[in-house]
Motif scaffolding. Structure first.
Motif, PDB file in Angstrom:
ATOM      1  N   PHE A   3       0.827  -1.205   0.000  1.00  0.00           N
ATOM      2  CA  PHE A   3       0.000   0.000   0.000  1.00  0.00           C
ATOM      3  C   PHE A   3       0.867   1.263   0.000  1.00  0.00           C
ATOM      4  CE2 PHE A   3      -3.466  -2.561   2.366  1.00  0.00           C
ATOM      5  CZ  PHE A   3      -4.038  -2.950   1.156  1.00  0.00           C
ATOM      6  N   LEU A   4       1.959   1.234   0.775  1.00  0.00           N
ATOM      7  CA  LEU A   4       2.840   2.397   0.839  1.00  0.00           C
ATOM      8  C   LEU A   4       3.550   2.633  -0.490  1.00  0.00           C
ATOM      9  CD1 LEU A   4       4.349   1.912   4.402  1.00  0.00           C
ATOM     10  CD2 LEU A   4       2.819   3.755   3.662  1.00  0.00           C
ATOM     11  N   ALA A   5       3.937   1.536  -1.167  1.00  0.00           N
ATOM     12  CA  ALA A   5       4.583   1.685  -2.477  1.00  0.00           C
ATOM     13  C   ALA A   5       3.627   2.356  -3.464  1.00  0.00           C
ATOM     14  CB  ALA A   5       5.026   0.313  -2.995  1.00  0.00           C
ATOM     15  N   TYR A   6       2.355   1.952  -3.413  1.00  0.00           N
ATOM     16  CA  TYR A   6       1.338   2.581  -4.268  1.00  0.00           C
ATOM     17  C   TYR A   6       1.248   4.073  -3.962  1.00  0.00           C
ATOM     18  CZ  TYR A   6      -3.256   3.668  -6.246  1.00  0.00           C
ATOM     19  OH  TYR A   6      -4.282   4.232  -6.959  1.00  0.00           O
ATOM     20  N   GLU A   7       1.197   4.388  -2.665  1.00  0.00           N
ATOM     21  CA  GLU A   7       1.076   5.790  -2.267  1.00  0.00           C
ATOM     22  C   GLU A   7       2.304   6.589  -2.688  1.00  0.00           C
ATOM     23  OE1 GLU A   7       0.505   8.439   1.840  1.00  0.00           O
ATOM     24  OE2 GLU A   7       0.073   6.279   1.838  1.00  0.00           O
TER      25      GLU A   7
END
Length: 722
Positions: free
Chosen positions: A678-682
């Motif tokens: 999720f953080l990589a997406y963000e």
């Protein structure tokens, strides 16, 4: 809320051995969980995040009777500063609860609201269901409206650091655990082959009493490399189709000691001690000539030695021939089953610094236990390299009929017949039934010179091995012969009966004796075409005095229950004299702390590779999920390792740390890897994942993890209770 989940792919387990080992296990597993959560906690604090809870175990529920709480969800808890520390009732991992972060999908929206800066007014209302779908995040978050100590208020880089800290801490401590173990010295079973299993790939390649130097051109001598945890796993991960290149050094004093040989062997299914669906080459580890715990079986030849022998005695010579390994001892015993033998024994002093004492003792022959049943012999399945059979006209598929004109009879007596002193290892004539081009049976005579056996009678997966010839043949569970006036005839057995199952009826005293553990089990069901009865026959050799065996047979389509008590033979003798020696063990010690740390890095890297390969094999289906181990298996293995010494437990914790690092970094929502996803997406798209999508994915991840844990625990239950 971050949590660490413990689950491991384990291929072996052991019994709980002592309270101290259990205590070490609990402390060790707790330490692995603690350092994982400590990593998250320390980095979160360093980034200014408010940590509300730090728990080992999950405080998921109270145990109640009616409304009365019997066991609270928190077994122990206290508050220090702004953080509540505690031990939860559910010992499946641990977690750190941070403001603005929760792995429970139903709490995500509430946590986002709760993490808002109290000095700013809320810009939306939360629906009754707890999800404000109108305001789900689709763009950059205004972090000025968030509590500055909220997890969500931190940059992507900071949150990535917090999430990855648990795995990093596990890897750091894996290196530390391994370094401490190697500096203090680790006892282990070296990668030395004692004896091959009848019919296995190692049997065909004639691997015996050899040290494994390289596996697929990778050296085993420049690092910590064990027989069971490393070589056996390498074979499993290699699989049953690809060849393995092994470089070996012979330890056999009678055949070029020290000679290096290279063999290419293709592992097979059906020879692994854990499961027939795992690849193996069919070998047992090397053993010493020192008697171990419960080493002297009751009423066996070794128990009648004069003067008596006892545990920890070391056999150094037999009839004037020095013996340095169990292989050398077996060769002498297999060649002289009917003779009494003079053992030279070395006994450790009764006191700590007392010198060892040497003495001679006479060990009588060991008579066999006989039922009077001969099962039907099957075709030759394997011919061993460099054996008498390979240089003769024997072929795979031949069915032995007679030796020098005498019927084979009981296939378990074939080695004895070849050892007839009158033959003196001269050529013999074997008559075999062979099927011709039109599948018509013909009888062929084969002249062959047997060699002196190196092992006694042995059996493996569906095969019985005769070392004098270098062949392994099949047998069925169909009775070919019932000896006249034998226990079997008196019990009502008949030729043509199909043996279905057997159960030893031990007396109460025997059931309590660990010596008879193998026989003290439920009914053994035979395969229609296997060695089930041969296994029962061999097991009966260790049960003295002979005990009744309840046997189910199939006759004319009906099943009958017959009970037979075998008798001590007056004419047949076993090469095995009733002793149980110790495994060969060595100690691996680092010469300095610097060397120990380097070894710690090597061991951790290897464990990471093993866990990753195992995981890919599980996903591809090459390794069945039934071999997964849940909390019970992990605890049992850890306890077993602790019983072998603290260093062994530390190395297990090294593996568990690597396991935890990889499993928790899988891209599954609610695990560390899911958060990183999720953080990589963000970080890439400059906005967080849509909250609705995050909730759906988190629920799917939660269901998957719960399902995995239920599966692992159910496998543990079936493994230990059934």
């Amino acid at each position: 809320m971050d949590f660490c989940l413990i689950a491991a792919a384990a291929f072996s387990w052991t019994s709980l051995s002592s309270w101290w080992a259990i205590a070490q296990m609990a402390l060790g597993l707790g330490a692995v969980i603690f350092v994982h959560e400590l990593g998250h906690f320390l980095v979160a604090k360093a980034c200014g995040v408010k940590c509300e809870k730090f728990y080992l175990g999950f405080d998921a529920f109270d145990i109640k009777i009616g409304r009365q709480v019997i066991i609270p969800r928190s077994l122990l808890k206290w508050k220090w500063g702004e953080t509540q520390y505690g031990i939860g009732i559910l010992p499946l991992g641990g977690y750190v609860k941070m403001l603005g972060q929760d792995d429970n999908p139903s709490n995500i929206s509430n946590e986002n609201t709760r993490s808002q800066n109290p000095h700013h007014e809320a810009t939306h209302e939360v629906s009754a269901a707890g999800l404000d779908l109108e305001s789900t995040a689709v763009g950059p978050i205004d972090r000025s409206k968030l509590d500055p100590r909220s997890y969500q208020a931190k940059t992507v880089a900071q949150r990535m650091a917090i999430i990855s800290a648990g795995v990093v801490m596990n890897l750091i401590f894996s290196v530390i655990f391994a370094a401490i173990a190697f500096r203090n010295g680790v006892n282990y079973v070296p990668a030395i082959v004692g004896q091959p299993t009848a019919g296995g790939p190692a049997y065909v390649a004639d691997l015996h009493n050899v040290e494994i130097l390289k596996v697929n051109d990778v050296s085993t001598t420049d690092r910590y490399y064990t027989f069971d945890q490393h070589f056996a796993m390498d074979v499993v991960l290699n699989g049953p189709t690809r060849p393995m290149k092994l470089e070996l050094r012979s330890l056999d004093d009678n055949s070029s000691p020290g000679k290096t040989i290279v063999k290419e062997i293709i592992p097979a299914l059906g020879f692994h001690s854990i499961g027939n669906d795992l690849a193996a080459i069919g070998i047992s580890p090397a053993m010493t000539t020192t008697l171990g715990e419960n080493a002297i079986l009751p009423e066996q030849a070794i128990a009648r030695a004069n003067p008596p022998m006892r545990n920890k005695d070391k056999i150094v010579a037999i009839d004037g021939t020095p013996v340095n390994s169990l292989f050398e001892m077996k060769r002498i015993l297999a060649s002289n089953p009917e003779r009494e033998l003079k053992f030279v024994v070395e006994r450790p002093g009764d006191k700590k610094d007392a010198p060892a004492v040497r003495f001679e003792t006479i060990v009588p022959p060991n008579p066999m236990v006989e039922f009077g049943i001969a099962v039907e012999i099957g075709p030759i399945r394997y011919i061993q390299e460099a054996s008498p059979a390979v240089n003769s006209e024997l072929r795979v598929g031949d069915v032995l009929q007679s030796i020098d004109g005498q019927p084979i009879g009981d296939p378990t007596t074939l080695q004895d017949q070849l050892l007839d002193p009158a033959r003196n290892q001269r050529p013999v004539k074997l008559s075999v039934k062979r099927f011709g081009p039109q599948n018509d049976p013909i009888v062929v005579d084969v002249i062959i010179t047997p060699r002196m056996p190196r092992f006694g009678h042995s059996s493996g997966k569906m095969s019985v091995a005769i070392d004098s010839l270098g062949i392994a043949f099949g047998v069925t569970n169909k009775i070919a012969i019932v000896q006249p006036s034998s226990p079997a005839e008196k019990a009502g057995f008949q030729s043509g009966d199909l043996l279905v199952s057997a159960e030893f009826l031990l007396n109460d005293e025997m059931k309590k004796n660990p010596v008879f553990m193998a026989a003290n089990k439920e009914v053994t069901v035979f395969e229609n075409d296997g060695i089930g009865w041969i296994d029962t026959y061999e097991m009966a050799q260790s049960v003295r005095p002979p005990q009744p065996v309840r046997v189910k047979v199939s006759r004319d389509g009906k099943e009958l229950i017959l009970t037979v008590t075998p008798e001590i033979s007056a004419v047949r003798f076993s090469a095995h004299r009733g002793m149980r020696p110790n495994l060969l063990e060595r100690t691996y010690v680092a010469g300095s702390w610097w060397e120990a740390i380097k070894l710690g890095f090597v061991q951790t890297r290897r464990d990471l590779g093993t866990v990753f390969k195992t995981l890919t094999k599980l996903i591809s289906g090459e390794v069945a999920v039934k071999h997964l181990g849940g909390p019970g298996t992990i605890a049992a293995v850890a306890t077993g390792e602790a019983s072998q010494g603290s260093a062994r437990l530390l190395l297990f914790l090294t593996m568990l740390g690597a396991n935890l690092a990889i499993l928790n970094f899988l891209p599954i929502p609610i695990l560390d890897g899911g958060h990183m996803m999720f953080l990589a997406y963000e970080g890439i798209f400059r906005r967080p994942v849509n909250e609705r999508v995050q909730i759906i994915l988190s629920f799917l991840g939660l269901f998957f993890i719960v399902g995995l844990m239920v599966l692992a625990i159910s496998l543990d239950i079936s493994r230990f209770l059934f």
